[in-house]
Scaffold this active site. Structure first.
Site, PDB file in Angstrom:
ATOM      1  CG  MET A  36      -2.053  -0.996   1.147  1.00  0.00           C
ATOM      2  SD  MET A  36      -2.931  -1.156   2.701  1.00  0.00           S
ATOM      3  CE  MET A  36      -3.920   0.335   2.716  1.00  0.00           C
ATOM      4  CE  LYS A  65      -9.772   9.527  -6.136  1.00  0.00           C
ATOM      5  NZ  LYS A  65     -10.988   9.721  -5.351  1.00  0.00           N
ATOM      6  NE  ARG A  92       2.223   5.903  -1.288  1.00  0.00           N
ATOM      7  CZ  ARG A  92       2.012   6.985  -0.534  1.00  0.00           C
ATOM      8  NH1 ARG A  92       1.384   8.031  -1.048  1.00  0.00           N
ATOM      9  NH2 ARG A  92       2.418   7.039   0.716  1.00  0.00           N
ATOM     10  CG  ASP A 132      -8.382   3.333  -4.604  1.00  0.00           C
ATOM     11  OD1 ASP A 132      -8.977   3.138  -3.524  1.00  0.00           O
ATOM     12  OD2 ASP A 132      -8.968   3.618  -5.664  1.00  0.00           O
ATOM     13  NE  ARG A 144     -19.327   3.065  -6.519  1.00  0.00           N
ATOM     14  CZ  ARG A 144     -19.964   4.018  -5.836  1.00  0.00           C
ATOM     15  NH1 ARG A 144     -21.257   4.201  -5.982  1.00  0.00           N
ATOM     16  NH2 ARG A 144     -19.307   4.775  -4.996  1.00  0.00           N
TER      17      ARG A 144
HETATM   18  N1  BES Z   1     -10.750   5.327  -3.943  1.00  0.00           N
HETATM   19  C1  BES Z   1     -11.801   6.233  -3.749  1.00  0.00           C
HETATM   20  C2  BES Z   1     -12.312   6.274  -2.316  1.00  0.00           C
HETATM   21  C3  BES Z   1     -11.347   6.723  -1.256  1.00  0.00           C
HETATM   22  C4  BES Z   1     -11.330   8.029  -0.854  1.00  0.00           C
HETATM   23  C5  BES Z   1     -10.517   5.832  -0.638  1.00  0.00           C
HETATM   24  C6  BES Z   1     -10.481   8.435   0.138  1.00  0.00           C
HETATM   25  C7  BES Z   1      -9.667   6.235   0.362  1.00  0.00           C
HETATM   26  C8  BES Z   1      -9.647   7.526   0.757  1.00  0.00           C
HETATM   27  C9  BES Z   1     -12.985   5.875  -4.647  1.00  0.00           C
HETATM   28  O1  BES Z   1     -12.656   5.267  -5.830  1.00  0.00           O
HETATM   29  C10 BES Z   1     -13.718   7.119  -4.939  1.00  0.00           C
HETATM   30  O2  BES Z   1     -13.135   7.981  -5.519  1.00  0.00           O
HETATM   31  N2  BES Z   1     -14.975   7.193  -4.531  1.00  0.00           N
HETATM   32  C11 BES Z   1     -15.765   8.342  -4.732  1.00  0.00           C
HETATM   33  C12 BES Z   1     -17.140   7.879  -5.077  1.00  0.00           C
HETATM   34  C13 BES Z   1     -18.038   8.998  -5.560  1.00  0.00           C
HETATM   35  C14 BES Z   1     -17.556   9.518  -6.895  1.00  0.00           C
HETATM   36  C15 BES Z   1     -19.438   8.492  -5.660  1.00  0.00           C
HETATM   37  C16 BES Z   1     -15.783   9.143  -3.430  1.00  0.00           C
HETATM   38  O3  BES Z   1     -15.782   8.544  -2.360  1.00  0.00           O
HETATM   39  O4  BES Z   1     -15.752  10.354  -3.494  1.00  0.00           O
HETATM   40 ZN    ZN Z   2     -10.854   4.191  -5.849  1.00  0.00          ZN
HETATM   41 ZN    ZN Z   3     -12.218   6.638  -7.404  1.00  0.00          ZN
END
Ligand code: BES
Ligand code: ZN
Ligand code: ZN
Length: 518
Positions: free
Chosen positions: A202, A294, A303, A305, A368
């Protein structure tokens, strides 16, 4: 003259005789040996302490000098506090004494963990780190009544990701002191090393821990056990296409880095036909968000994830090393989520392995998508239970922070087992809801069967779980959202700052308990 002063006098004489040898070895800090001992807070007394059995026997060996020093060197050691004594014992130039809190603390109903074990992990981790910072290279660690927890504290505490730094921390070897529970100690070492393997993967930068490098690392770790483990590394895109994993493919196609579908089979059960436990982990080796890019601040943390893949694969490696009598299959869809001319665009529709169509309204909700296909594939093995882990949503971090992993499960049976395991490991889980309320929000799609984001921004961790449930028919499934526990600042006292490797030990403990039920 006491025995101790007599010994010291003899030692001094020997030193004078072997002057050249001693001056060389004394300057060689790296050869120094240390010892970590515990003290309890005395019940009902604020400024007093009780020595552990091992601390008492050292105290006896040095004619009460340890307890004398503890009394004069400051207030009684509270939980988590420590003190270091030099030259107390000829075998141990450095002795770290650490506060264990109250004796017989046990399981705490409101905290949902075993406070006694947590205190031991925290204290021994601090003691070992103290000695490591003093460049002591060999440390004997007392069991404090729980050799497994002691070993976990030592191994987890000493871990530091310094592979890419010129100046490295002292490599420390550890050894059990004053206890014959070698089995407990060795088990704790394996549990700790398992979590450290997940931390290593990780923490590693995404340019080094690519999907291919991740799979190679796990394959290497499993190589010594080839008679009980089979590793399938599905490098070829054509395999993913053949499997009709359209959701996984849609995420991977934005990157130049080839995707890998890692599949591990561990046959540990004497009953070759035993239905396997399926462990599935989200393996996004870098999540930029894709076209739904993002913001730059903190993006480097993405990194990690692949924390789901790292923890489930590390748990499987540990189960193999422990020779657990159980069959486990580990699955990790590994790829990068990148923006490019080939990347998915918001509004695109993809088809998952089970034929369900998904409107990808936000390319940052990629976890997902890769899990949807991996979960469909998991069902082809007629599993006993499916447990998936994923750094799935920022909303999970908002809900529980780093206190516990959120568990969404369709099975009380499975939930109870995960919960019991987490009380023992101290790497907690907390149950979250799978209401139809959330399902309605992901089945509301203009173009397809499902939308990869909920129609409302609220309850993001719950809508993500509801989405995954659309790919589950197995009666015992649990989704672990580990986004909140991904990193450690200073919340878990026995882990240094960095990616946490949580909840590897809980997964191992869960599998170990399940193995006993067979
Ligand atoms: N990998 C991220 C979630 C995440 C955020 C993990 C912070 C660890 C720390 C995930 O793929 C993501 O970006 N999710 C989005 C979903 C949204 C677009 C519905 C999120 O949580 O903002
Ligand atoms: Zn993610
Ligand atoms: Zn994401």
């Amino acid at each position: 003259m006491t025995m101790f002063t007599l010994k010291r006098a003899l030692l001094t004489a020997a030193r004078i005789k072997q002057c050249r040898f001693f001056s060389a070895s004394q300057n060689n800090w790296n050869n120094r040996k240390g010892l970590v001992l515990g003290v309890y807070e005395k019940e009902g007394e604020t400024d007093s302490f009780d020595l552990t059995t091992a601390a008492r026997s050292l105290d006896d060996a040095v004619s009460g000098k340890l307890s004398e020093l503890l009394k004069i060197s400051g207030p009684a050691l509270k939980k988590g506090k420590n003190r270091i004594f030099y030259g107390l014992h000829e075998d141990f130039p450095c002795v770290a004494v650490v506060g264990l809190g109250k004796n017989n603390a046990g399981v705490c109903g409101s905290e949902n963990w075993d406070t006694g074990k947590e205190n031991i992990r925290a204290a021994l981790s601090a003691g070992c780190r103290l000695l490591q910072d003093l460049e002591v290279s060999h440390v004997e660690v007392e069991a404090c009544g729980d050799a497994q927890a002691a070993a976990e504290g030592a191994v987890l505490g000493l871990f530091q990701y310094d592979l890419l730094k010129t100046k490295k921390k002292t490599k420390v070897t550890t050894q059990l002191h004053g206890s014959d529970d070698v089995a407990g100690w060795e088990k704790g070492i394996l549990y700790g090393e398992g979590q450290n393997l997940a931390r290593l993967l990780m923490e590693g930068p995404a340019n080094l821990i690519t999907p291919t490098a991740f799979a190679d690392t796990i394959e290497e770790k499993l190589a010594p056990y080839s008679e009980r483990v089979t590793v399938h590394k599905r490098y070829v895109q054509s395999w993913i296409v053949e499997q009709q994993m359209g959701a996984f493919l849609s995420v991977s196609k934005g990157s130049e880095e080839p995707p890998v579908f890692l599949e591990l089979h561990y046959n540990g059960s004497p009953d070759k036909t035993q239905a396997p436990l399926l462990l599935v982990g989200k393996g996004i080796t870098f999540d930029s968000g894709g076209i739904s890019l993002k913001p730059p601040s903190g993006m480097d943390a993405m990194r990690a994830d692949m924390g789901g893949a790292a923890t489930v694969c590390a748990a499987l490696v540990t189960a193999v090393a422990l020779k657990l009598p159980i069959n486990i299959i580990g699955l990790a869809p590994l790829c990068e989520n990148m923006p490019s001319g080939k990347a998915s665009k918001p509004g695109d529709v993809v088809t998952a392995k089970n034929g369900k169509t998904i409107q990808v309204d936000n390319t940052d909700a990629e976890g997902r998508l890769v899990l949807a296909d991996a979960l469909c594939y998991a069902h082809t093995f007629s599993p006993r239970a499916i447990v998936n882990a994923a750094t799935l949503t920022g909303a999970m971090d908002v809900a529980l922070g780093s206190a516990a992993t959120g568990v969404f499960s369709n099975s009380d049976w499975l939930w109870e087992r995960l919960h019991q395991a987490s009380v023992v490991t101290g790497d907690r889980v907390w149950r979250m809801p799978l209401f139809q309320h959330y399902t309605r929000q992901v089945t509301d799609s203009q173009l397809a069967d499902l939308n990869n984001v909920g129609s409302s921004r609220s309850g993001g961790a719950c809508t993500a779980a509801a989405f995954l449930r659309e790919f589950v028919t197995a009666p015992h499934w649990a989704h672990l959202d580990i986004a909140g526990v991904m990193g450690n600042k200073d919340e878990v006292p026995y882990l240094r700052k960095g990616m946490s490797g949580r909840p590897t030990r809980t997964l191992v403990e869960f599998a170990a308990r399940l193995a006993q039920e067979a």
